[in-house]
Motif scaffolding. Structure first.
Motif, PDB file in Angstrom:
ATOM      1  N   ASN A  35      46.062  35.171  51.303  1.00 50.80           N
ATOM      2  CA  ASN A  35      46.142  36.628  51.117  1.00 50.80           C
ATOM      3  C   ASN A  35      44.768  37.292  51.193  1.00 50.80           C
ATOM      4  O   ASN A  35      44.613  38.460  50.822  1.00 50.80           O
ATOM      5  CB  ASN A  35      46.816  36.968  49.796  1.00 50.80           C
ATOM      6  CG  ASN A  35      46.017  36.498  48.585  1.00 50.80           C
ATOM      7  OD1 ASN A  35      44.970  35.857  48.709  1.00 50.80           O
ATOM      8  ND2 ASN A  35      46.520  36.798  47.397  1.00 50.80           N
ATOM      9  N   GLN A  36      43.768  36.553  51.674  1.00 48.28           N
ATOM     10  CA  GLN A  36      42.396  37.015  51.880  1.00 48.28           C
ATOM     11  C   GLN A  36      41.600  37.171  50.582  1.00 48.28           C
ATOM     12  O   GLN A  36      40.465  37.655  50.607  1.00 48.28           O
ATOM     13  CB  GLN A  36      42.378  38.346  52.646  1.00 48.28           C
ATOM     14  CG  GLN A  36      42.979  38.262  54.037  1.00 48.28           C
ATOM     15  CD  GLN A  36      42.302  37.191  54.883  1.00 48.28           C
ATOM     16  OE1 GLN A  36      41.088  37.221  55.059  1.00 48.28           O
ATOM     17  NE2 GLN A  36      43.079  36.232  55.385  1.00 48.28           N
ATOM     18  N   SER A  37      42.156  36.752  49.467  1.00 49.21           N
ATOM     19  CA  SER A  37      41.399  36.792  48.217  1.00 49.21           C
ATOM     20  C   SER A  37      40.567  35.530  48.074  1.00 49.21           C
ATOM     21  O   SER A  37      40.809  34.510  48.741  1.00 49.21           O
ATOM     22  CB  SER A  37      42.344  36.924  47.016  1.00 49.21           C
ATOM     23  OG  SER A  37      43.096  35.734  46.835  1.00 49.21           O
ATOM     24  N   VAL A  38      39.582  35.601  47.185  1.00 47.33           N
ATOM     25  CA  VAL A  38      38.770  34.445  46.808  1.00 47.33           C
ATOM     26  C   VAL A  38      39.056  34.153  45.346  1.00 47.33           C
ATOM     27  O   VAL A  38      39.167  35.070  44.529  1.00 47.33           O
ATOM     28  CB  VAL A  38      37.267  34.729  47.019  1.00 47.33           C
ATOM     29  CG1 VAL A  38      36.408  33.646  46.396  1.00 47.33           C
ATOM     30  CG2 VAL A  38      36.963  34.861  48.506  1.00 47.33           C
ATOM     31  N   THR A  39      39.187  32.876  44.996  1.00 47.39           N
ATOM     32  CA  THR A  39      39.530  32.491  43.627  1.00 47.39           C
ATOM     33  C   THR A  39      38.281  32.408  42.759  1.00 47.39           C
ATOM     34  O   THR A  39      37.316  31.722  43.103  1.00 47.39           O
ATOM     35  CB  THR A  39      40.263  31.142  43.607  1.00 47.39           C
ATOM     36  OG1 THR A  39      41.473  31.262  44.364  1.00 47.39           O
ATOM     37  CG2 THR A  39      40.611  30.732  42.179  1.00 47.39           C
ATOM     38  N   ALA A  40      38.327  33.130  41.636  1.00 44.92           N
ATOM     39  CA  ALA A  40      37.290  33.018  40.609  1.00 44.92           C
ATOM     40  C   ALA A  40      37.881  32.251  39.440  1.00 44.92           C
ATOM     41  O   ALA A  40      38.982  32.567  38.981  1.00 44.92           O
ATOM     42  CB  ALA A  40      36.828  34.398  40.164  1.00 44.92           C
ATOM     43  N   ARG A  41      37.167  31.241  38.964  1.00 41.68           N
ATOM     44  CA  ARG A  41      37.688  30.373  37.895  1.00 41.68           C
ATOM     45  C   ARG A  41      36.958  30.649  36.583  1.00 41.68           C
ATOM     46  O   ARG A  41      35.730  30.724  36.537  1.00 41.68           O
ATOM     47  CB  ARG A  41      37.568  28.910  38.289  1.00 41.68           C
ATOM     48  CG  ARG A  41      38.436  28.554  39.490  1.00 41.68           C
ATOM     49  CD  ARG A  41      38.415  27.068  39.826  1.00 41.68           C
ATOM     50  NE  ARG A  41      39.393  26.768  40.865  1.00 41.68           N
ATOM     51  CZ  ARG A  41      39.135  26.832  42.175  1.00 41.68           C
ATOM     52  NH1 ARG A  41      37.925  27.186  42.590  1.00 41.68           N
ATOM     53  NH2 ARG A  41      40.074  26.548  43.053  1.00 41.68           N
ATOM     54  N   VAL A  42      37.767  30.767  35.519  1.00 41.70           N
ATOM     55  CA  VAL A  42      37.250  31.068  34.182  1.00 41.70           C
ATOM     56  C   VAL A  42      37.829  30.060  33.203  1.00 41.70           C
ATOM     57  O   VAL A  42      39.055  29.924  33.090  1.00 41.70           O
ATOM     58  CB  VAL A  42      37.654  32.490  33.736  1.00 41.70           C
ATOM     59  CG1 VAL A  42      37.103  32.800  32.347  1.00 41.70           C
ATOM     60  CG2 VAL A  42      37.183  33.526  34.746  1.00 41.70           C
ATOM     61  N   SER A  43      36.974  29.339  32.494  1.00 39.48           N
ATOM     62  CA  SER A  43      37.438  28.368  31.491  1.00 39.48           C
ATOM     63  C   SER A  43      37.852  29.092  30.221  1.00 39.48           C
ATOM     64  O   SER A  43      37.156  29.994  29.747  1.00 39.48           O
ATOM     65  CB  SER A  43      36.330  27.359  31.169  1.00 39.48           C
ATOM     66  OG  SER A  43      36.013  26.592  32.313  1.00 39.48           O
ATOM     67  N   LEU A  44      38.997  28.655  29.666  1.00 39.69           N
ATOM     68  CA  LEU A  44      39.526  29.279  28.457  1.00 39.69           C
ATOM     69  C   LEU A  44      39.753  28.216  27.393  1.00 39.69           C
ATOM     70  O   LEU A  44      40.295  27.144  27.682  1.00 39.69           O
ATOM     71  CB  LEU A  44      40.848  29.996  28.753  1.00 39.69           C
ATOM     72  CG  LEU A  44      40.803  31.111  29.797  1.00 39.69           C
ATOM     73  CD1 LEU A  44      42.210  31.606  30.078  1.00 39.69           C
ATOM     74  CD2 LEU A  44      39.916  32.254  29.340  1.00 39.69           C
ATOM     75  N   ASN A  45      39.374  28.521  26.164  1.00 39.30           N
ATOM     76  CA  ASN A  45      39.570  27.584  25.052  1.00 39.30           C
ATOM     77  C   ASN A  45      40.918  27.824  24.400  1.00 39.30           C
ATOM     78  O   ASN A  45      41.014  28.099  23.203  1.00 39.30           O
ATOM     79  CB  ASN A  45      38.454  27.739  24.015  1.00 39.30           C
ATOM     80  CG  ASN A  45      37.130  27.234  24.522  1.00 39.30           C
ATOM     81  OD1 ASN A  45      37.057  26.142  25.081  1.00 39.30           O
ATOM     82  ND2 ASN A  45      36.085  28.014  24.355  1.00 39.30           N
ATOM     83  N   LYS A  46      41.977  27.711  25.207  1.00 38.90           N
ATOM     84  CA  LYS A  46      43.316  27.953  24.658  1.00 38.90           C
ATOM     85  C   LYS A  46      44.349  27.225  25.509  1.00 38.90           C
ATOM     86  O   LYS A  46      44.287  27.270  26.745  1.00 38.90           O
ATOM     87  CB  LYS A  46      43.632  29.444  24.623  1.00 38.90           C
ATOM     88  CG  LYS A  46      44.912  29.763  23.844  1.00 38.90           C
ATOM     89  CD  LYS A  46      45.074  31.243  23.673  1.00 38.90           C
ATOM     90  CE  LYS A  46      46.345  31.564  22.881  1.00 38.90           C
ATOM     91  NZ  LYS A  46      46.241  31.147  21.472  1.00 38.90           N
TER      92      LYS A  46
END
Length: 409
Positions: A305-316
């Motif tokens: 879909n032409q997006s780029v994935t940004a990854r965020v670590s979550l403590n949950k």
């Protein structure tokens, strides 16, 4: 629904309290709140207020056609227009908080022209002194707009909240969406160390296991000895491709995911990508809860879909695959003065807040700048240190509108 009911409750309470105040011994308003209607103002041919002292008449008007608002005055004796150089005129405007603007006048054409801009709001006590051939004429009247008085007990009951205008840190954000995925560093695919036949399966799909817990028993093809395959980490069994009697054949038999930490995978589209940086602060919204983190990684590849994935670590431990929304911070800056967006209201053609001085509240017309989150930068119209209404500012607006306050020149 709760907000609607709360709004209705406030309006009912305001109506009741207004009735109680209006029925008291004295009105509690000054040209923009509860109390008796303002008297009709007699106007002159220039649409200004007529002020009379026996046979001496002054017409005072605020003129703002093609120029910033200014006072202009015409003077009459026995109904005849006097030359402007025959009269010395001064007007003093006492604003809320006892700030006084002094305006002197100079002759121009057939009128006297004030030497100061009359800035908004045009709400003040007007004191006038005109000197004609040694005779001094004085007048004083209220010219209030956008102002009301509310007693502290009433303001408390209506849950009116004020804050002080001053410096603020504006944090600009963009809204994105995404999903919850497993943290890649907390996944394990487990094979048999020595190929053989599976003789026992000690777990089921979806089971939570601890590190070192037995998962499978395998009889080695070479030694014909049995050994246990144990969990290398704690987590949940998310894949189980093992049955008793089955040969291992080097296949991945079990997958364990430690979901005590998860990853938010956010879709960043081309128009947003230039502003999103690794390390940017992120607030992930999941079922009404705000979870904070930072962007650990921006993927190199583009999604279909032409997006780029940004990854965020979550403590949950959030269920994998859950759909989420998030706010990504893209800028941060300090401004000398800002107000909370919740306090903004419309008044005439202006965006305003309501300044508080004691028991009185009055509009302040704002020139606004940048907006970010709950804050809006103020470029003009409000002095630092001003107490202004934030929560339930619509109560003040309603009270002023109900009084029929006008912009009377």
């Amino acid at each position: 629904m709760k907000l609607i009911m709360k709004h209705r409750w406030h309006m009912v309470l305001l109506a009741v309290l207004t009735t109680l105040i209006a029925c008291g011994e004295a009105p509690k308003s000054e040209g923009g709140g509860h109390g008796a209607a303002e008297p009709v103002v007699e106007k002159g041919e220039h649409n200004g207020r007529l002020l009379k002292d026996k046979n001496f008449t002054l017409e005072l008007a605020i003129f703002e056609t093609g120029v910033p608002p200014e006072y202009r005055a015409w003077v009459y004796l026995d109904g005849k227009l006097l030359k402007p150089n025959e009269v010395k005129l001064q007007v003093r405007l006492t604003r809320l908080g006892n700030k006084v603007d002094v305006i002197d006048f100079a002759p121009q054409s057939d009128f006297l022209r004030g030497n100061s801009v009359i800035y908004e709001p045009h709400s003040f006590v007007v004191s006038i002194e005109a000197n004609h051939k040694g005779t001094v004429h004085r007048w004083k009247f209220d010219n209030f707009e956008g102002r009301t008085r509310i007693e502290p007990a009433v303001a408390k009951a209506l849950e009116i909240v004020t804050e002080t205008a001053g410096p603020a840190t504006l944090k600009e954000t963009i809204d994105v969406f995404g999903k919850i995925a497993a943290d890649p560093s907390r996944e394990r695919e487990i094979n048999a160390r020595f190929d053989g036949v599976i003789t026992g399966v000690q777990v089921v799909l979806g089971q939570t296991v601890t590190a070192g817990q037995s998962l499978l028993t395998v009889e080695s093809n070479e030694s014909l000895r049995s050994y246990d395959i144990k969990a290398p980490i704690a987590g949940v069994v998310t894949r189980l491709d093992a049955k008793a009697g089955q040969q291992t054949r080097g296949n991945a038999l079990v997958k364990i995911v430690d979901n005590s930490r998860t990853t938010a995978e956010l879709a960043i589209f081309p128009a947003q990508l230039a502003r999103v940086k690794t390390g940017a602060a992120v607030t992930v919204n999941y079922q009404g809860e705000g979870l904070t983190g930072t962007i650990d990684q921006l993927a190199l590849e583009t999604n279909p879909n032409q997006s780029v994935t940004a990854r965020v670590s979550l403590n949950k431990p959030i269920p994998l695959g859950a759909q989420i929304t998030a706010r990504v911070q893209v800028d941060e800056y300090e401004v000398p003065i800002a107000v909370k967006r919740i306090g903004l209201q419309a008044f005439r053609d202006f965006t305003v807040v309501y300044a508080q001085v004691g028991e009185e509240y009055e509009v302040r017309m704002l020139e606004l700048g940048r907006e970010a989150g709950e804050w809006v930068e103020v470029l003009g119209g409000l002095e630092p240190g001003t107490h202004y209404v934030t929560d339930n500012s619509y109560v003040i607006k309603s009270d002023i509108e109900k009084s029929g306050a006008s912009h009377d020149h």
